[in-house]
Design a protein around this motif. Structure first.
Motif, PDB file in Angstrom:
ATOM      1  N   VAL A  65       0.878  -1.174   0.000  1.00 43.27           N
ATOM      2  CA  VAL A  65       0.000   0.000   0.000  1.00 43.27           C
ATOM      3  C   VAL A  65       0.914   1.221   0.000  1.00 43.27           C
ATOM      4  O   VAL A  65       1.330   1.702   1.054  1.00 43.27           O
ATOM      5  CB  VAL A  65      -0.942   0.014   1.220  1.00 43.27           C
ATOM      6  CG1 VAL A  65      -1.810   1.270   1.204  1.00 43.27           C
ATOM      7  CG2 VAL A  65      -1.807  -1.236   1.254  1.00 43.27           C
ATOM      8  N   PRO A  66       1.249   1.743  -1.186  1.00 44.39           N
ATOM      9  CA  PRO A  66       2.208   2.842  -1.264  1.00 44.39           C
ATOM     10  C   PRO A  66       1.553   4.214  -1.085  1.00 44.39           C
ATOM     11  O   PRO A  66       0.476   4.490  -1.608  1.00 44.39           O
ATOM     12  CB  PRO A  66       2.783   2.710  -2.677  1.00 44.39           C
ATOM     13  CG  PRO A  66       1.914   1.761  -3.402  1.00 44.39           C
ATOM     14  CD  PRO A  66       0.889   1.215  -2.495  1.00 44.39           C
ATOM     15  N   PHE A  67       2.240   5.074  -0.334  1.00 46.93           N
ATOM     16  CA  PHE A  67       1.896   6.481  -0.211  1.00 46.93           C
ATOM     17  C   PHE A  67       2.984   7.264  -0.944  1.00 46.93           C
ATOM     18  O   PHE A  67       4.168   7.047  -0.694  1.00 46.93           O
ATOM     19  CB  PHE A  67       1.844   6.916   1.249  1.00 46.93           C
ATOM     20  CG  PHE A  67       0.625   6.444   1.997  1.00 46.93           C
ATOM     21  CD1 PHE A  67      -0.382   7.333   2.353  1.00 46.93           C
ATOM     22  CD2 PHE A  67       0.492   5.103   2.359  1.00 46.93           C
ATOM     23  CE1 PHE A  67      -1.501   6.906   3.049  1.00 46.93           C
ATOM     24  CE2 PHE A  67      -0.621   4.669   3.055  1.00 46.93           C
ATOM     25  CZ  PHE A  67      -1.632   5.571   3.405  1.00 46.93           C
ATOM     26  N   VAL A  68       2.585   8.168  -1.834  1.00 45.37           N
ATOM     27  CA  VAL A  68       3.551   9.020  -2.518  1.00 45.37           C
ATOM     28  C   VAL A  68       3.324  10.454  -2.058  1.00 45.37           C
ATOM     29  O   VAL A  68       2.194  10.897  -1.898  1.00 45.37           O
ATOM     30  CB  VAL A  68       3.460   8.898  -4.056  1.00 45.37           C
ATOM     31  CG1 VAL A  68       3.690   7.462  -4.475  1.00 45.37           C
ATOM     32  CG2 VAL A  68       2.114   9.382  -4.589  1.00 45.37           C
ATOM     33  N   TYR A  69       4.403  11.196  -1.865  1.00 48.91           N
ATOM     34  CA  TYR A  69       4.349  12.502  -1.206  1.00 48.91           C
ATOM     35  C   TYR A  69       5.024  13.553  -2.056  1.00 48.91           C
ATOM     36  O   TYR A  69       6.186  13.403  -2.444  1.00 48.91           O
ATOM     37  CB  TYR A  69       5.038  12.386   0.154  1.00 48.91           C
ATOM     38  CG  TYR A  69       5.072  13.637   1.005  1.00 48.91           C
ATOM     39  CD1 TYR A  69       4.177  13.809   2.054  1.00 48.91           C
ATOM     40  CD2 TYR A  69       6.013  14.634   0.777  1.00 48.91           C
ATOM     41  CE1 TYR A  69       4.215  14.948   2.857  1.00 48.91           C
ATOM     42  CE2 TYR A  69       6.060  15.774   1.571  1.00 48.91           C
ATOM     43  CZ  TYR A  69       5.163  15.921   2.606  1.00 48.91           C
ATOM     44  OH  TYR A  69       5.211  17.044   3.396  1.00 48.91           O
ATOM     45  N   SER A  70       4.296  14.633  -2.353  1.00 51.01           N
ATOM     46  CA  SER A  70       4.896  15.752  -3.051  1.00 51.01           C
ATOM     47  C   SER A  70       4.013  16.985  -2.891  1.00 51.01           C
ATOM     48  O   SER A  70       2.903  16.909  -2.361  1.00 51.01           O
ATOM     49  CB  SER A  70       5.080  15.442  -4.544  1.00 51.01           C
ATOM     50  OG  SER A  70       5.836  16.463  -5.179  1.00 51.01           O
ATOM     51  N   ILE A  71       4.489  18.133  -3.348  1.00 56.02           N
ATOM     52  CA  ILE A  71       3.678  19.351  -3.395  1.00 56.02           C
ATOM     53  C   ILE A  71       2.516  19.108  -4.350  1.00 56.02           C
ATOM     54  O   ILE A  71       2.679  18.480  -5.405  1.00 56.02           O
ATOM     55  CB  ILE A  71       4.546  20.544  -3.829  1.00 56.02           C
ATOM     56  CG1 ILE A  71       5.604  20.837  -2.760  1.00 56.02           C
ATOM     57  CG2 ILE A  71       3.704  21.782  -4.092  1.00 56.02           C
ATOM     58  CD1 ILE A  71       6.626  21.879  -3.168  1.00 56.02           C
ATOM     59  N   ALA A  72       1.346  19.626  -4.017  1.00 54.09           N
ATOM     60  CA  ALA A  72       0.120  19.277  -4.735  1.00 54.09           C
ATOM     61  C   ALA A  72       0.217  19.541  -6.234  1.00 54.09           C
ATOM     62  O   ALA A  72      -0.244  18.721  -7.046  1.00 54.09           O
ATOM     63  CB  ALA A  72      -1.066  20.031  -4.134  1.00 54.09           C
ATOM     64  N   SER A  73       0.778  20.676  -6.626  1.00 51.76           N
ATOM     65  CA  SER A  73       0.847  20.973  -8.060  1.00 51.76           C
ATOM     66  C   SER A  73       1.668  19.928  -8.808  1.00 51.76           C
ATOM     67  O   SER A  73       1.359  19.594  -9.958  1.00 51.76           O
ATOM     68  CB  SER A  73       1.433  22.377  -8.286  1.00 51.76           C
ATOM     69  OG  SER A  73       2.699  22.493  -7.674  1.00 51.76           O
ATOM     70  N   PHE A  74       2.694  19.402  -8.164  1.00 52.32           N
ATOM     71  CA  PHE A  74       3.532  18.385  -8.798  1.00 52.32           C
ATOM     72  C   PHE A  74       2.938  16.988  -8.647  1.00 52.32           C
ATOM     73  O   PHE A  74       3.068  16.149  -9.537  1.00 52.32           O
ATOM     74  CB  PHE A  74       4.943  18.413  -8.201  1.00 52.32           C
ATOM     75  CG  PHE A  74       5.567  19.777  -8.185  1.00 52.32           C
ATOM     76  CD1 PHE A  74       5.368  20.660  -9.232  1.00 52.32           C
ATOM     77  CD2 PHE A  74       6.354  20.181  -7.125  1.00 52.32           C
ATOM     78  CE1 PHE A  74       5.942  21.920  -9.223  1.00 52.32           C
ATOM     79  CE2 PHE A  74       6.943  21.440  -7.101  1.00 52.32           C
ATOM     80  CZ  PHE A  74       6.735  22.308  -8.152  1.00 52.32           C
ATOM     81  N   ALA A  75       2.285  16.735  -7.539  1.00 55.17           N
ATOM     82  CA  ALA A  75       1.710  15.412  -7.293  1.00 55.17           C
ATOM     83  C   ALA A  75       0.518  15.129  -8.193  1.00 55.17           C
ATOM     84  O   ALA A  75       0.261  13.983  -8.561  1.00 55.17           O
ATOM     85  CB  ALA A  75       1.287  15.295  -5.832  1.00 55.17           C
ATOM     86  N   ALA A  76      -0.227  16.182  -8.549  1.00 51.63           N
ATOM     87  CA  ALA A  76      -1.447  15.990  -9.332  1.00 51.63           C
ATOM     88  C   ALA A  76      -1.213  16.078 -10.829  1.00 51.63           C
ATOM     89  O   ALA A  76      -1.700  15.232 -11.596  1.00 51.63           O
ATOM     90  CB  ALA A  76      -2.490  17.028  -8.923  1.00 51.63           C
ATOM     91  N   MET A  77      -0.477  17.100 -11.276  1.00 53.52           N
ATOM     92  CA  MET A  77      -0.424  17.386 -12.708  1.00 53.52           C
ATOM     93  C   MET A  77       0.723  16.709 -13.442  1.00 53.52           C
ATOM     94  O   MET A  77       0.537  16.166 -14.527  1.00 53.52           O
ATOM     95  CB  MET A  77      -0.382  18.903 -12.923  1.00 53.52           C
ATOM     96  CG  MET A  77      -1.710  19.556 -12.603  1.00 53.52           C
ATOM     97  SD  MET A  77      -1.714  21.339 -12.867  1.00 53.52           S
ATOM     98  CE  MET A  77      -0.807  21.876 -11.404  1.00 53.52           C
ATOM     99  N   ARG A  78       1.906  16.736 -12.862  1.00 51.89           N
ATOM    100  CA  ARG A  78       3.053  16.180 -13.591  1.00 51.89           C
ATOM    101  C   ARG A  78       2.860  14.683 -13.879  1.00 51.89           C
ATOM    102  O   ARG A  78       3.130  14.231 -14.996  1.00 51.89           O
ATOM    103  CB  ARG A  78       4.346  16.431 -12.807  1.00 51.89           C
ATOM    104  CG  ARG A  78       5.592  16.059 -13.572  1.00 51.89           C
ATOM    105  CD  ARG A  78       6.831  16.549 -12.851  1.00 51.89           C
ATOM    106  NE  ARG A  78       6.917  18.004 -12.866  1.00 51.89           N
ATOM    107  CZ  ARG A  78       7.702  18.713 -12.055  1.00 51.89           C
ATOM    108  NH1 ARG A  78       8.450  18.096 -11.172  1.00 51.89           N
ATOM    109  NH2 ARG A  78       7.736  20.030 -12.129  1.00 51.89           N
TER     110      ARG A  78
END
Length: 306
Positions: A65-78
């Motif tokens: 069950v992986p959790f990935v973590y980043s700033i929202a703009s990068f986590a959603a769009m890139r």
């Protein structure tokens, strides 16, 4: 709120060895405890969000069950295509922890604002989108998604001051009512509940009774609760740290239309891309029309137009 999520995730990992955490070279001073407690289940993949989601998809396929973590703009769009064709397509339990929704990263400018992420995620039927209002609700949300066998987009505010009257309540697909009023319903997305409550207080001296409700999840979404709230309310004002289109305001408008309600909807959100605009959250809220004063003004204008 980031610290609450990291702490809660570290505790969940104690009981569930399937939980792994990946970061896109972010989260310093936040994720260290998890890395120290579970070094074999923590991966810094570098500034490579697409690859991070690809790795998470493979790990989920392998039973993690992986959790990935980043700033929202990068986590959603890139990595959006990777999210759509990976965990969404295959219904895998990848959890995307997106930090700093809306204008949270005010001094970093529009590249770091996340003003379209909720719209992008909620239109994918297989992705559950969660937007906690404060740190206690964030902890409750983390527990609520624990057993979901589908991807989750968890939009986490950088701040997490308690929302008065919320008390950490969270249930997927349910709306939380903070106060009741018959004249107008102020419907807030997650942490915008603070501004909605302040706007309701501004409306009181004018004899306007405002209800305040918090929406914190989509897919499942609180359609039944919203229909019940608006059944006898002439005006709904939606408040979101997001563009006016695609997010909460669009969803409320869809529910009102589908249910054939007579409620007028006024959307308070960001109207256009805030180019060359930086500053504190309070400054940006004033400039972008997200302040309690602007919300109260939208309520006044909507009531006059009835």
């Amino acid at each position: 709120m980031r610290t609450a999520i990291a702490s809660g995730l570290t505790e969940l990992a104690e009981a569930d060895e399937r939980i792994v955490l990946l970061t896109g070279d972010l989260g310093f001073t936040v994720l260290e405890r998890f890395a120290e407690r579970h070094p074999q289940r923590f991966f810094n993949v570098g500034v490579a969000e697409q690859n991070m989601v690809g790795l998470a998809t493979g790990l989920a396929e392998a039973g993690f069950v992986p959790f990935v973590y980043s700033i929202a703009s990068f986590a959603a769009m890139r990595p959006y295509e990777f999210i759509r064709n990976g965990p969404a397509l295959h219904r895998l339990p990848v959890r995307i922890v997106a930090v700093g929704g809306g204008i949270d990263y005010g001094h970093n400018g529009v590249t770091h604002f996340a003003l379209e992420d909720v719209g992008l995620m909620r239109i994918q039927p297989e992705i559950t989108t969660v937007v906690p209002a404060d740190r206690e609700q964030a902890r409750a949300a983390l527990e609520a998604i624990r057993a979901l066998e589908r991807p989750v987009y968890l939009r986490v505010s950088r701040q997490g001051a308690p929302v008065p009257g919320l008390g950490g309540r969270f249930e997927l697909g349910r709306l939380n009512l903070l106060r009741a009023g018959a004249d107008v319903a102020l419907v807030a997305l997650g942490p915008e509940a603070h501004a909605a409550l302040a706007a309701a207080a501004l409306l009181e001296p004018d004899g306007i009774e405002a209800s305040v409700a918090v929406v914190s999840s989509f897919n499942p979404s609180p359609e039944d609760d919203l229909r019940a709230l608006l059944a006898h309310t002439p005006l709904a004002v939606t408040i979101e740290g997001h563009y006016r289109t695609g997010g909460l305001g669009s969803w409320v408008s869809e529910v009102v239309t589908d249910a054939g309600l007579g409620t007028r909807v006024s959307r308070v959100g960001v109207a256009s891309m805030p180019v060359a605009l930086t500053g504190s959250e309070a400054f940006l809220a004033e400039r972008l029309g997200l302040s309690p004063v602007a919300i109260a003004a939208a309520a006044h204008a909507g009531l006059r137009a009835l």
